[in-house]
Scaffold this active site. Structure first.
Site, PDB file in Angstrom:
ATOM      1  N   TRP A  76      -5.052  -5.479  -9.044  1.00 45.93           N
ATOM      2  CA  TRP A  76      -4.846  -5.189  -7.559  1.00 45.93           C
ATOM      3  C   TRP A  76      -5.063  -6.233  -6.687  1.00 45.93           C
ATOM      4  CZ3 TRP A  76      -1.475  -2.177  -5.110  1.00 45.93           C
ATOM      5  CH2 TRP A  76      -1.496  -2.145  -3.485  1.00 45.93           C
TER       6      TRP A  76
ATOM      7  N   TYR B  51      -9.304   8.064   2.218  1.00 47.97           N
ATOM      8  CA  TYR B  51      -9.355   6.560   2.404  1.00 47.97           C
ATOM      9  C   TYR B  51      -8.327   6.084   3.474  1.00 47.97           C
ATOM     10  CZ  TYR B  51      -9.963   1.544   0.809  1.00 47.97           C
ATOM     11  OH  TYR B  51     -10.103   0.383   0.723  1.00 47.97           O
TER      12      TYR B  51
ATOM     13  N   HIS C 240       0.914  -1.196   0.054  1.00 46.01           N
ATOM     14  CA  HIS C 240      -0.036   0.196  -0.072  1.00 46.01           C
ATOM     15  C   HIS C 240       0.791   1.179   0.116  1.00 46.01           C
ATOM     16  CE1 HIS C 240      -3.331  -2.647   0.705  1.00 46.01           C
ATOM     17  NE2 HIS C 240      -4.001  -1.829   0.431  1.00 46.01           N
TER      18      HIS C 240
END
Length: 105
Positions: A77, A42, A23
């Site tokens: 992803w 987010y 990430h």
């Protein structure tokens, strides 16, 4: 009006460092796909006792989050992450929507 949503997922035991690394290096095309879908602010949090991940995000009134799974960036992803997270048989991350029970504005 924009809406904040929350959900939880689960990272495999001992894989949080790899999860964080991936990430930290999020693909620009995935970040753009999220923004294009109306996602902002987010955040993902880790509970080290259970390996649950708690996520919150804000989605715009006209969000297109339902279309995210159709994007190439999102599909790649999810395939990239499935070795370190709990996934459903259909190749989607196991996700539980959370219900807000309190908010202090």
């Amino acid at each position: 009006m924009a809406e904040r949503v929350a959900f939880r997922m689960r990272v495999h035991p001992g894989k949080i460092a790899e999860y964080k690394k991936r990430h930290d290096e999020i693909w620009p095309e995935l970040a753009q796909a999220l923004r294009d879908a109306g996602v902002s602010d987010y955040s993902i949090w880790h509970d080290p006792e259970t390996d649950y991940l708690f996520a919150t995000l804000i989605r715009s009134d006209d969000h297109a989050m339902a279309d995210l799974p159709k994007t190439d960036a999102n599909k790649r992803w999810w395939a990239f992450m499935d070795d370190i997270m709990d996934y459903n048989d259909d190749g989607t991350p196991t996700q539980v929507d959370l219900v807000q029970v309190f908010h202090l504005p």
